[in-house]
Design an enzyme around this catalytic site. Structure first.
Site, short mmCIF file in Angstrom:
data_model
loop_
_atom_site.label_atom_id
_atom_site.label_comp_id
_atom_site.label_asym_id
_atom_site.label_seq_id
_atom_site.Cartn_x
_atom_site.Cartn_y
_atom_site.Cartn_z
N SER A 107 0.81 -1.22 0.00
CA SER A 107 0.00 0.00 0.00
C SER A 107 0.84 1.27 0.00
O SER A 107 0.30 2.35 -0.24
CB SER A 107 -0.94 0.01 1.21
OG SER A 107 -1.91 -1.00 1.11
N SER B 194 -1.48 4.30 3.15
CA SER B 194 -2.34 4.94 2.15
C SER B 194 -2.58 6.42 2.45
O SER B 194 -2.30 7.27 1.60
CB SER B 194 -3.66 4.19 2.01
OG SER B 194 -3.45 2.85 1.63
N GLU C 274 -9.57 7.78 25.96
CA GLU C 274 -10.62 6.75 25.92
C GLU C 274 -10.26 5.53 26.75
O GLU C 274 -11.13 4.85 27.29
CB GLU C 274 -10.88 6.35 24.47
CG GLU C 274 -12.09 5.46 24.28
CD GLU C 274 -12.41 5.23 22.81
OE1 GLU C 274 -13.38 4.51 22.53
OE2 GLU C 274 -11.69 5.77 21.94
N PHE D 145 -9.67 8.96 16.56
CA PHE D 145 -10.71 8.26 17.30
C PHE D 145 -10.26 6.94 17.93
O PHE D 145 -11.05 6.28 18.60
CB PHE D 145 -11.91 8.04 16.39
CG PHE D 145 -12.41 9.32 15.78
CD1 PHE D 145 -13.07 10.25 16.57
CD2 PHE D 145 -12.17 9.63 14.45
CE1 PHE D 145 -13.51 11.46 16.03
CE2 PHE D 145 -12.59 10.82 13.90
CZ PHE D 145 -13.26 11.75 14.69
N GLU D 146 -9.02 6.56 17.72
CA GLU D 146 -8.44 5.37 18.36
C GLU D 146 -6.94 5.59 18.51
O GLU D 146 -6.34 6.37 17.76
CB GLU D 146 -8.69 4.11 17.53
CG GLU D 146 -10.12 3.60 17.54
CD GLU D 146 -10.57 3.07 18.90
OE1 GLU D 146 -9.72 2.63 19.69
OE2 GLU D 146 -11.79 3.11 19.16
N ASP E 233 -17.85 6.08 18.45
CA ASP E 233 -16.97 5.99 17.29
C ASP E 233 -17.71 6.39 16.01
O ASP E 233 -18.71 5.77 15.65
CB ASP E 233 -16.46 4.56 17.13
CG ASP E 233 -15.83 4.03 18.41
OD1 ASP E 233 -15.06 4.79 19.03
OD2 ASP E 233 -16.11 2.87 18.78
N ASP F 297 -5.97 0.17 -4.16
CA ASP F 297 -4.52 0.19 -4.32
C ASP F 297 -4.01 -1.14 -4.85
O ASP F 297 -3.05 -1.21 -5.61
CB ASP F 297 -3.82 0.57 -3.02
CG ASP F 297 -4.37 -0.18 -1.80
OD1 ASP F 297 -5.33 -0.95 -1.94
OD2 ASP F 297 -3.83 0.03 -0.70
#
EC number: 3.1.3.1
Length: 559
Positions: A111, A174, A235, A288-289, A304, A376
Site C-alpha cells: 500500500s 495509504s 478513551e 478516534f483510536e 466511534d 490500491d
C-alpha cells in the site's frame, strides 16, 4: 454489534438460501428492456469538459474486483434484494478503467508504493512513500532529493482546502501518501525509527503530518503517535498499551492546533458532530483510536464515528472554501479483514465504504466535483462453487468437495485459514456466517497476501471521461491534477465549472443509472426448485431444496 449486521446473521442464512426470483426475469423482454435502457443512457452520456472545482478520491484498500462483486451481493441482500443485480454507489459512476498496480520493484505491491502512484503520479519501490524509485527502503540518506509531491499538496498550493479521512491510523501507508516522504512506511512515530535515521535527518510520519503541509481536515486513528510517551489515552486511560509513544516529548496535536486559527481537535463521535456544525471551524483533527479504528461491526455508534460520518464531516468543512477542495477517503479496514482471512469483516467494511461514497455523491455535484473510486491492490480472495442466486455470500457451496465435506463459497489462495495436513473441518453454514470465521486457505501464511491483478477505477464529474481503458496506476493522479488545473497542468485550457444555480436540473444527467429490479408479489422460485418445474421433475427439485436445508442446519449434503 450494529443492527444491519445482526440482520445479516439472523435473516440471510435461511431466507435467502431459499429465495425466489422475479417471474419477469424468465421473459426475454425483461432483459432486452434493461439493456435498451442502459444503451440509451450510454448514447446520451456527454463528458463534462470543464475543470473540477473539487477533487475526491475514494480508496478501498485491498478492494479488488472480486471484493467489489461480493460487496455488491452483500449490500443488495442487506437491502432485501437477491444481491448481484443491485448496484453499488460506485457502480453508478459512468466511466471506469483498469489500473495496473505493480510497483517498480514488485510484481505484487504494497500500500505504500501504490499510494505514491495514485496520489503523487509516480511509481516507486515497495514500502517507500512519496519518493521516486531512486530511493531505497530503510536507507534514510536516499530520501533527500528524491521527494515527489502529491496532488493534494498541489491543491493546497493552489488555494484549495484539503483533507484526509481513513479508518486506519492517519499515519498509515495509504493516507500518508498525501503528505509524507519516507523510506520506511512503518516509521509512524519517532519511537519506531532507528537512531541512525534520526541523526541523518529523517522524520517520522506523524511529525510530517503536521509539518509538511497545512491539512484542513484529518480524521481517522493514530492518537498514540501524536503524544509524549506515557501520556494516558483519553478513551483508555488505564491501558498502558495505548499511551503516547513519542520519545521527543512533543505534543503534535497541540502544535497543530497552535498553528491554525479556527482549529479544533476531537476524539469521539459526539465531539465530531458538534464541531462539524460550527461554521468557524476551518481546521479539524479527529483521532478516534490509539491506532486503527474498530471494524464497523465492532464500532460503538455513540462513541466511534463511521466512515460515512467522517466523510460527511470532511465534505461539509472543506466546502467552506470558495476555491474548492481535495479530499482523500480510505476504507482501510477492508484490507485488514482480508489479511486476517475474515471475509465477513472485509466485506462489511466495504459496504460501509460504499455508503460513504453514496453520501459524498449526495453532498456534491458532479458538475464541479471529480470523484474517483479505486483500490490500491487486490487480495488472493475468490468466491465460487456454483452457489444459488440469493444465497448468502458467506455461505456454503451447494455440493460437497471430493472429500465428502462442504466448503465455503469464499476461499483464499493463502492465509491463516490453512487447515494443515489433517482433514478439513466439517464447516457448517452457521460457522461460515460468523464474523470471526477464517476462510480456508490453500497455503499457510501468518497474514493473507495481496493479489497482483488489475483493479477497477470508477469516475464521475468533470474530466471523468479520461478514465478509460487499461492504465498504469500513476495515471490516476495525473487525471486528477489535469482536471483541477493543478501542477503540472496549470495551463489546462479548461473553463471553470458552470454556476451550480444554473445547472441543478442537469446535475446528474451524465450518470448512467442502473435500474434496480423490484421484486413483485408474483415470483418464481429459483430455477430447478419444485414450483418452477413440472410433476416429473418435482422430486429432483425437492431433493435439491432438502440438500440446501441440510447445509443450512450444519449437516453435510450428499454430493
Amino acid at each position: 454489534m450494529q443492527g444491519p449486521w445482526v440482520l445479516l446473521l439472523l435473516g440471510l442464512r435461511l431466507q435467502l438460501s431459499l429465495s425466489v426470483i422475479p417471474v419477469e426475469e424468465e421473459n426475454p423482454a425483461f432483459w432486452n428492456k434493461k439493456a435498451a435502457e442502459a444503451l440509451d443512457a450510454a448514447k446520451k452520456l456527454q463528458p463534462i469538459q470543464t475543470s473540477a472545482k473539487n477533487l475526491i478520491i475514494f480508496l478501498g484498500d485491498g478492494m479488488g474486483v472480486p471484493t467489489v462483486t461480493a460487496t455488491r451481493i452483500l449490500k443488495g441482500q442487506l437491502e432485501g434484494h437477491l444481491g448481484p443485480e443491485t448496484p453499488l454507489a460506485m457502480d453508478r459512476f459512468p466511466y471506469m478503467a483498469l489500473s495496473k498496480t505493480y510497483s517498480v520493484d514488485r510484481q505484487v505491491p504494497d500500500s505504500a508504493s501504490t499510494a505514491t502512484a495514485y496520489l503523487c503520479g509516480v511509481k516507486t519501490n515497495y514500502k517507500t512513500i512519496g519518493l521516486s524509485a531512486a530511493a531505497r527502503f530503510d536507507q534514510c540518506n536516499t530520501t533527500f532529493g528524491n521527494e515527489v509531491f502529491s496532488v493534494m499538496y498541489r491543491a493546497k498550493k493552489a488555494g484549495k482546502s484539503v483533507g484526509v479521512v481513513t479508518t486506519t491510523r492517519v499515519q498509515h501507508a495509504s493516507p500518508s501518501g498525501t503528505y509524507v516522504h519516507t523510506v520506511n512506511r512503518n516509521w509512524y512515530g519517532d519511537a519506531d525509527m532507528p537512531a541512525s535515521a534520526l541523526r541523518e535527518g529523517c522524520k517520522d510520519i506523524a511529525t510530517q503530518l503536521i509539518s509538511n503541509m497545512d491539512i484542513n481536515v484529518i480524521l481517522g486513528g493514530g492518537r498514540k503517535y501524536m503524544f509524549p510517551a506515557g501520556t494516558p489515552d483519553p478513551e483508555y486511560p488505564n491501558d498502558a498499551n495505548e499511551t503516547g509513544t513519542r520519545l521527543d516529548g512533543r505534543n503534535l496535536v497541540q502544535e497543530w492546533l497552535s498553528k491554525h486559527q479556527g482549529s479544533q481537535y476531537v476524539w469521539n463521535r459526539e465531539q465530531l458532530i458538534q464541531k462539524a456544525q460550527d461554521p468557524s471551524v476551518t481546521y479539524l483533527m479527529g483521532l478516534f483510536e490509539p491506532v486503527d479504528t474498530k471494524f464497523d461491526i465492532q464500532r460503538d455508534p455513540l462513541m466511534d464515528p463511521s466512515l460515512k460520518d467522517m466523510t460527511e464531516t470532511a465534505v461539509k468543512v472543506l466546502s467552506r472554501n470558495p476555491k474548492g477542495f481535495y479530499l482523500f477517503v480510505e476504507g482501510g479496514r477492508i484490507d485488514r479483514g482480508h489479511h486476517l482471512g475474515t471475509a465477513y469483516l472485509a466485506l462489511t467494511e466495504a459496504v460501509m465504504f460504499d455508503l460513504a461514497i453514496e453520501r459524498a455523491s449526495q453532498l456534491t455535484s458532479e458538475r464541479d466535483t471529480l470523484t474517483i473510486v479505486t483500490a490500491d491492490h487486490s487480495h488472493v480472495f475468490s468466491f465460487g462453487g456454483y452457489t444459488l442466486r440469493g444465497t448468502s455470500i458467506f455461505g456454503l457451496a451447494p455440493l460437497n468437495a471430493l472429500d465428502g465435506k462442504p466448503y465455503t463459497s469464499i476461499l483464499y489462495g493463502n492465509g491463516p485459514g490453512y487447515v494443515g495436513t489433517g482433514e478439513r473441518p466439517n464447516v457448517t453454514a452457521a460457522e461460515s456466517s460468523g464474523s470471526s470465521y477464517r476462510r480456508q486457505a490453500a497455503v499457510p501464511v501468518k497474514s493473507e497476501t495481496h493479489g497482483g491483478e488489475d483493479v477497477a477505477i470508477f469516475a464521475r464529474g468533470p474530466q471523468a471521461h479520461l478514465v478509460h481503458g487499461v492504465q498504469e496506476q500513476n495515471y490516476i493522479a495525473h487525471v486528477m491534477a489535469s482536471a483541477g488545473c493543478l501542477e503540472p497542468y496549470t495551463d489546462c485550457g479548461l473553463a471553470p465549472p458552470a454556476d451550480e444555480s444554473q445547472t441543478t436540473t442537469t446535475t446528474r444527467q451524465t450518470t448512467i443509472t442502473t435500474t434496480t429490479t423490484t421484486t413483485t408479489t408474483t415470483t418464481t422460485p429459483v430455477h430447478n426448485s419444485a414450483r418452477s418445474l413440472g410433476p416429473a421433475t418435482a422430486p429432483l427439485a425437492l431433493a435439491l431444496l432438502a440438500g440446501m436445508l441440510m447445509l443450512l442446519l450444519g449437516a453435510p449434503a450428499e454430493s
